[in-house]
Motif scaffolding. Structure first.
Motif, short mmCIF file in Angstrom:
data_model
loop_
_atom_site.label_atom_id
_atom_site.label_comp_id
_atom_site.label_asym_id
_atom_site.label_seq_id
_atom_site.Cartn_x
_atom_site.Cartn_y
_atom_site.Cartn_z
N GLY A 169 9.94 5.18 4.89
CA GLY A 169 10.69 4.76 6.07
C GLY A 169 10.13 5.27 7.37
O GLY A 169 10.64 4.95 8.44
N SER A 170 9.05 6.08 7.30
CA SER A 170 8.40 6.59 8.51
C SER A 170 7.38 5.58 9.02
O SER A 170 7.09 4.57 8.37
N SER A 171 6.83 5.87 10.20
CA SER A 171 5.84 4.97 10.81
C SER A 171 4.61 4.80 9.93
O SER A 171 4.00 3.73 9.91
N THR A 172 4.25 5.84 9.18
CA THR A 172 3.11 5.72 8.27
C THR A 172 3.41 4.70 7.18
O THR A 172 2.53 3.98 6.73
N ASP A 173 4.67 4.65 6.76
CA ASP A 173 5.11 3.68 5.76
C ASP A 173 5.06 2.26 6.35
O ASP A 173 4.60 1.31 5.71
N PHE A 174 5.52 2.12 7.61
CA PHE A 174 5.48 0.82 8.28
C PHE A 174 4.04 0.32 8.39
O PHE A 174 3.73 -0.85 8.15
N PHE A 175 3.14 1.24 8.77
CA PHE A 175 1.73 0.91 8.94
C PHE A 175 1.13 0.43 7.62
O PHE A 175 0.41 -0.58 7.58
N LEU A 176 1.45 1.13 6.55
CA LEU A 176 0.95 0.75 5.22
C LEU A 176 1.42 -0.66 4.85
O LEU A 176 0.62 -1.50 4.42
N LYS A 177 2.71 -0.92 5.00
CA LYS A 177 3.25 -2.23 4.63
C LYS A 177 2.64 -3.36 5.46
O LYS A 177 2.38 -4.45 4.94
N TYR A 178 2.39 -3.08 6.73
CA TYR A 178 1.77 -4.08 7.60
C TYR A 178 0.36 -4.41 7.09
O TYR A 178 -0.01 -5.58 6.97
N LEU A 179 -0.42 -3.37 6.77
CA LEU A 179 -1.79 -3.59 6.31
C LEU A 179 -1.81 -4.31 4.97
O LEU A 179 -2.66 -5.19 4.74
N LEU A 180 -0.89 -3.97 4.09
CA LEU A 180 -0.83 -4.63 2.78
C LEU A 180 -0.53 -6.12 2.94
O LEU A 180 -1.23 -6.96 2.37
N LYS A 181 0.49 -6.43 3.73
CA LYS A 181 0.85 -7.83 3.92
C LYS A 181 -0.27 -8.61 4.60
O LYS A 181 -0.58 -9.75 4.24
N ARG A 182 -0.90 -7.97 5.56
CA ARG A 182 -1.98 -8.62 6.31
C ARG A 182 -3.16 -8.94 5.39
O ARG A 182 -3.91 -9.88 5.64
N ASN A 183 -3.31 -8.15 4.33
CA ASN A 183 -4.43 -8.35 3.40
C ASN A 183 -4.00 -9.01 2.10
O ASN A 183 -4.71 -8.97 1.10
N GLY A 184 -2.82 -9.62 2.11
CA GLY A 184 -2.38 -10.40 0.96
C GLY A 184 -1.92 -9.60 -0.23
O GLY A 184 -1.92 -10.10 -1.36
N VAL A 185 -1.51 -8.35 -0.01
CA VAL A 185 -1.03 -7.50 -1.10
C VAL A 185 0.48 -7.38 -0.98
O VAL A 185 1.01 -7.04 0.09
N ASP A 186 1.20 -7.62 -2.06
CA ASP A 186 2.65 -7.48 -2.07
C ASP A 186 3.01 -5.99 -1.95
O ASP A 186 2.65 -5.20 -2.82
N PRO A 187 3.70 -5.60 -0.86
CA PRO A 187 4.05 -4.18 -0.68
C PRO A 187 4.82 -3.58 -1.85
O PRO A 187 4.71 -2.38 -2.12
N THR A 188 5.59 -4.41 -2.57
CA THR A 188 6.37 -3.89 -3.70
C THR A 188 5.49 -3.55 -4.90
O THR A 188 5.94 -2.89 -5.84
N SER A 189 4.21 -3.99 -4.85
CA SER A 189 3.29 -3.68 -5.95
C SER A 189 2.65 -2.30 -5.79
O SER A 189 1.92 -1.84 -6.66
N VAL A 190 2.94 -1.65 -4.67
CA VAL A 190 2.37 -0.34 -4.38
C VAL A 190 3.46 0.73 -4.46
O VAL A 190 4.54 0.57 -3.89
N ALA A 191 3.18 1.81 -5.15
CA ALA A 191 4.13 2.93 -5.25
C ALA A 191 3.95 3.83 -4.03
O ALA A 191 2.90 4.43 -3.85
N VAL A 192 4.96 3.87 -3.17
CA VAL A 192 4.90 4.68 -1.94
C VAL A 192 5.49 6.06 -2.21
O VAL A 192 6.62 6.18 -2.69
N ILE A 193 4.72 7.10 -1.87
CA ILE A 193 5.12 8.48 -2.17
C ILE A 193 5.05 9.33 -0.91
O ILE A 193 4.02 9.33 -0.20
N GLY A 194 6.11 10.05 -0.61
CA GLY A 194 6.13 10.94 0.55
C GLY A 194 5.35 12.21 0.28
O GLY A 194 5.66 12.93 -0.67
#
Length: 348
Positions: free
Chosen positions: A146-171
């Motif tokens: 939920g932090s800006s680093t998380d937002f940045f990751l999701k933006y890059l994934l979507k922009r590159n055709g990767v489903d964000p839910t396919s990535v395990a996000v870890i704090g």
């Protein structure tokens, strides 16, 4: 007569001793108390907030500031929304994201011209991850979900055709914990900021960086324009009801930005708390030198940058896309304009 004089002298000394602490208390009571929540104080993106305290700028403006250092921007935001802090020192994009949920947050002084985030591959997984597309099914670290680093990751994934839910996000935090997680291979990649990126590069010269926003050029490549990073913000209600405090905070940050741009990286490092600099001063200094152009010289929001934040979130968040957000309500330059008009500012 001599005894009388001695007694009078003793009485005067006692009165002075009683009065002295009262003078200090009166001075302290005259200061406005403000608690600032920071999502990872050791990160260079937040340096102006910490440096302002080190330089005594808050005190000069009549503020008694308590800085609370938390794991990530989302935790700092929760502190303000929950009432345990007054102001967030964090990334402006939270103001836009929360607007979609009808929570009014307002940024009132900007200190980072761009985010300074980098998507980095763990040294133990360099051979298998060569592009953002390769992150599907992997574990990727962020400062906190939920932090800006998380937002940045999701933006890059979507922009590159990767489903964000396919990535395990870890704090994993932003400092030493993130570096350790990367070096030990606990995660496959991470969104990191300096000085951690530079520290990792110092230990692993062949470090693979998949996306970088630590310079103006890199930010332009990723977002198409300036993309504001760190700022002081709070709820619209707090800003409206604490005009004096918001003005004082703005002046303190403007003075600090001016100090930054008129001093060397070595002088800036010397003012920072030793625990934030860490043991490897050379790498910290190298990271700081690379970061200096990131710091704002005006404290003002770039309207194009604010619109870029909205565009990015509209792409990665359906809620933001359909919320019809008026991004101009998520920031104000009035405190910066007032500071420069009435008292002037050391910031160029």
């Amino acid at each position: 007569m001599k005894m009388v004089i001695q007694k009078l002298a003793a009485a005067l000394i006692a009165l002075a001793m009683i009065a002295a602490p009262n003078v200090g208390l009166t001075s302290a009571w005259a200061q406005s108390k403000v608690t600032i929540a920071v999502g990872g104080g050791a990160c260079l993106c937040y340096l102006p907030t910490v440096l302002a305290k080190q330089l005594g700028e808050y005190e000069k403006e009549g503020l008694a500031v308590d800085i609370v250092d938390l794991k990530g921007g989302s935790d700092a935001l929760k502190a303000v929304l929950g009432g345990s802090a007054d102001v967030v020192s964090g990334y402006f994009d939270h103001c836009v994201n929360l607007a979609a949920r009808h929570q009014e947050l307002v940024s009132f002084v900007v200190y980072d011209r761009y985010p300074g985030e980098a998507l980095v591959v763990s040294p133990k997984h360099t051979g298998e991850i060569k592009s953002i597309k390769d992150l599907a099914g992997k574990k990727v670290g962020v400062s906190a979900p939920g932090s800006s680093t998380d937002f940045f990751l999701k933006y890059l994934l979507k922009r590159n055709g990767v489903d964000p839910t396919s990535v395990a996000v870890i704090g994993v935090g932003l400092g030493g914990t993130a570096v350790a997680a990367m070096e030990q291979g606990q995660i496959d990649a991470a969104v990191m900021l300096d000085p951690s990126v530079t520290v990792l590069q110092g230990n692993h010269p062949d470090l693979r960086i998949l996306s970088d926003t630590r310079t103006g050029k890199d930010t332009l490549d990723v977002f198409g324009g300036e993309y504001p990073g760190g700022a002081l913000y709070s709820t619209a209600a707090w800003v409206a009801g604490h005009d004096k405090e918001a003005q004082a905070l703005t002046q303190a940050i403007l003075n600090t930005l001016g100090w930054i741009h008129s001093h060397s990286a070595e002088e800036i490092m010397a003012k920072m708390p030793p625990e934030m600099v860490g043991k490897n001063k050379e790498l910290y200094l190298a990271a700081l030198k690379n970061t200096l152009p990131m710091y704002s010289q005006t404290g003002k929001m770039d309207p194009k940058g604010a619109n870029a934040v909205l565009a990015v979130f509209s792409l990665s968040s359906p809620d933001v896309a359909k919320a019809n957000i008026d991004v101009t309500k998520t920031y104000t330059d009035k405190f910066v304009d007032r500071a420069r008009k009435t008292t002037g500012s050391n910031a160029k």
